[in-house]
Design a protein around this motif. Structure first.
Motif, short mmCIF file in Angstrom:
data_model
loop_
_atom_site.label_atom_id
_atom_site.label_comp_id
_atom_site.label_asym_id
_atom_site.label_seq_id
_atom_site.Cartn_x
_atom_site.Cartn_y
_atom_site.Cartn_z
N ASP A 180 4.90 7.36 -3.98
CA ASP A 180 5.63 6.80 -2.84
C ASP A 180 5.85 5.29 -2.97
OD1 ASP A 180 2.71 6.80 -2.40
OD2 ASP A 180 3.22 5.74 -0.56
N ASP A 228 9.43 4.39 -3.51
CA ASP A 228 10.44 4.65 -2.48
C ASP A 228 11.42 3.49 -2.30
OD1 ASP A 228 9.39 7.13 -2.05
OD2 ASP A 228 8.54 6.71 -0.08
N GLN A 230 13.13 8.31 5.65
CA GLN A 230 12.73 7.54 4.48
C GLN A 230 11.24 7.23 4.48
OE1 GLN A 230 15.23 4.06 4.08
NE2 GLN A 230 17.11 5.26 3.94
N HIS A 283 11.97 14.15 -4.25
CA HIS A 283 13.25 13.56 -4.65
C HIS A 283 13.76 14.19 -5.95
CE1 HIS A 283 16.37 10.59 -5.28
NE2 HIS A 283 15.89 10.33 -6.47
N ARG A 284 15.03 14.54 -5.98
CA ARG A 284 15.65 15.10 -7.17
C ARG A 284 16.95 14.36 -7.46
NH1 ARG A 284 11.36 16.76 -6.95
NH2 ARG A 284 10.55 18.89 -7.09
N SER A 285 17.22 14.11 -8.72
CA SER A 285 18.46 13.46 -9.10
C SER A 285 18.67 13.63 -10.61
CB SER A 285 18.43 11.96 -8.74
OG SER A 285 19.69 11.36 -8.97
N VAL A 287 14.02 4.40 -4.68
CA VAL A 287 14.68 5.68 -4.38
C VAL A 287 15.78 5.50 -3.33
CG1 VAL A 287 14.34 7.97 -3.36
CG2 VAL A 287 12.71 7.10 -5.06
N TYR A 288 15.49 4.68 -2.31
CA TYR A 288 16.42 4.54 -1.20
C TYR A 288 17.29 3.29 -1.29
CZ TYR A 288 13.61 8.26 0.83
OH TYR A 288 12.97 9.46 1.05
N GLU A 296 6.26 10.69 1.42
CA GLU A 296 5.69 12.04 1.42
C GLU A 296 4.18 11.94 1.27
OE1 GLU A 296 7.47 14.56 2.09
OE2 GLU A 296 9.50 13.80 1.77
N GLU A 334 16.39 14.01 8.43
CA GLU A 334 16.25 13.22 7.21
C GLU A 334 15.54 11.92 7.54
OE1 GLU A 334 16.99 14.20 4.24
OE2 GLU A 334 18.12 16.02 4.73
N ASN A 358 19.53 4.66 -8.83
CA ASN A 358 19.35 6.10 -8.97
C ASN A 358 18.06 6.38 -9.73
OD1 ASN A 358 19.96 8.91 -8.98
ND2 ASN A 358 20.79 8.71 -11.05
#
Length: 467
Positions: free
Chosen positions: A257, A260, A225, A234-236, A263-264, A228, A223, A269
């Motif tokens: 990107d 990001d 960070q 990313h899925r949520s 995202v992190y 890509e 995994e 969320n």
């Protein structure tokens, strides 16, 4: 040189990590990918476009990103068409040529960039594209075996073992090559492996008996960070007790990107949104950049997302557009030069009119934000005018804000700690942002430490010693 048996085999990430690994060993290294296909692009100091993957690889090598690292960039704007960027600039001439006729123009650009890099660096880490086994593309190849043969590169074939069929992929790819091309393949790499490596022994022996080529390294599933190359994996879904942000992922969305840092971020969320859903319960909505703004706007109308965005904006939900997303938030988009293919209406959430032309803005920027200098860049067709007086967003003349709706032409805003902090805090988030560029740099070092064994196996097999 690293080639994949398939797309998404992990070539770009492996190349980035090899660049950092060799740099840490003391090598003067640079990345190179003759041709990339991606709508995730960055702008170099020269003001030219290259793929974001090669930009990251340059950072991994601790070098200044240059257009020579990715002389040809294809940016898809339809199922069958793509904008062609050569040496950092859009080539209108090549758009009119059949694909197989382009090699006579593109190959000299590739070899010229390659020669300059060979002269300036002691080690090149070269990335292929797709797979060298795509025999339908061999005639027009400028990125895989044509490059390897040109510079007599040591080739390592990468297979994604997580998706299954890795040994068949490696054997089949090798069998599709000519004898001369096969002689350049020095090793195989299994990527994204989960499990006990001892279970691979018999298969490794079998493959080497068939080809005479060893499995040089097995890279475990890890995994990370890092950004890509192109896809947004990313899925949520909406979650309670979080700051929920809807990211509108329409067709031809670009440079995803740059989100990001959201995202992190703990307590944040990010929910990718492609279909019609109620957006009123989100804290913010982001419309990203787009390579084909008109097509992205049509997708919003087709799915009904346009009505949901307008409805949420009227309810007070924060709506932020970046680049093409900004243009969609405006009232009218005029296209006298047929850049987008048609004139179209925006969502009319900002009093903006954009006029497209063949002139493309690509420039790195350093701007003052709250007494701090922040780095960002512009990459867009079209100039935008505001019809009434509204607040500026981040910078006057590139960003506008009307109540809870805002947009900017500036990319990478959220990678700047101060901008990201202010934007999240304005939504009620409590936390502490980090400088995302430093996060990425630290992540490269972390992954190199964690994957030191397979990276060392590759470099030692290639005969690259510590400087």
């Amino acid at each position: 040189m690293f080639m994949g048996c398939t797309s998404d085999a992990g070539k770009s990430l492996v190349c980035a990590l090899v660049c950092r690994h060799l740099t840490n060993l003391g090598s003067n290294v640079t990345p190179f990918k003759a041709q990339n296909m991606s709508n995730n692009a960055a702008v170099t100091q020269e003001g030219g476009e290259i793929g974001r993957a090669q930009y990251l690889q340059a950072i991994a090598a601790k070098q200044t990103p240059s257009i020579d690292m990715n002389p040809v960039l294809l940016k898809p704007h339809s199922d069958k068409g793509a904008q062609v960027v050569v040496n950092g600039e859009v080539s209108h001439e090549l758009l009119a040529k059949d694909w197989h006729q382009r090699k006579s123009v593109l190959w000299p650009a590739v070899t010229a960039s390659l020669a300059r890099l060979q002269q300036g660096f002691s080690q090149l880490v070269i990335e292929g594209a797709g797979s060298p086994a795509e025999v339908n593309l061999r005639k027009s190849d400028i990125v895989n075996m044509e490059v390897a043969l040109h510079c007599n590169a040591s080739v390592y074939l990468i297979a994604d073992i997580d998706r299954g069929g890795a040994y068949a992929h490696l054997l089949g790819t090798w069998m599709c090559l000519s004898a001369e091309e096969q002689s350049l393949v020095k090793g195989f790499v299994l990527n994204k492996f989960r499990g006990e490596q001892a279970l691979l022994h018999d298969a490794n022996v079998w493959l080497e008996e068939k080809t005479g080529i060893p499995i040089v390294a097995v890279i475990p599933w890890t995994e990370h960070q890092l950004p890509e190359e192109d896809n947004f994996f990313h899925r949520s879904v909406w979650q309670a007790n979080c700051l929920n942000i809807a990211l509108i992922v329409y067709p031809y969305a670009s440079n995803l990107d740059e989100f990001d840092p959201l995202v992190y971020q703990p307590g944040v969320n990010v929910v990718p949104m492609r279909d019609n859903q109620d957006l009123g319960h989100f804290d913010a909505i982001i419309l990203p950049g787009s390579k084909h703004v008109a097509a992205s706007r049509k997708h919003l109308a087709k799915t009904g997302l346009d009505k949901q965005i307008i409805k949420a904006a009227k309810q007070g939900v924060r709506v932020t557009g970046i680049c093409g997303g900004l243009q969609i938030l405006g009232e009218r988009n005029l296209d006298p030069s047929s850049v987008e293919g048609e004139t179209f209406d925006g969502l009319a959430l900002l009093p903006l009119t954009t006029v497209y032309s063949n002139v493309k803005t690509t420039i790195q920027r350093s701007i003052n934000y709250c007494d701090e200098t922040i780095a960002c860049y512009e990459i867009h067709h079209g100039q935008t005018q505001c019809s009434v007086q509204v607040d500026s967003f981040v910078e006057q003349a590139t960003g506008w804000q009307l109540n809870n709706v805002q947009g900017s032409y500036l990319h990478d805003l959220l990678t700047n700690r101060k901008v990201c902090q202010d934007w999240l805090e304005s939504l009620g988030w409590q936390g502490q942002c980090e400088d995302w560029n430093q996060v990425v740099d630290n992540e490269l070092d972390r992954l190199c430490d964690k994957l030191d064994l397979p990276l060392s196996q590759i470099s030692e097999h290639a005969g690259i010693a510590k400087a």
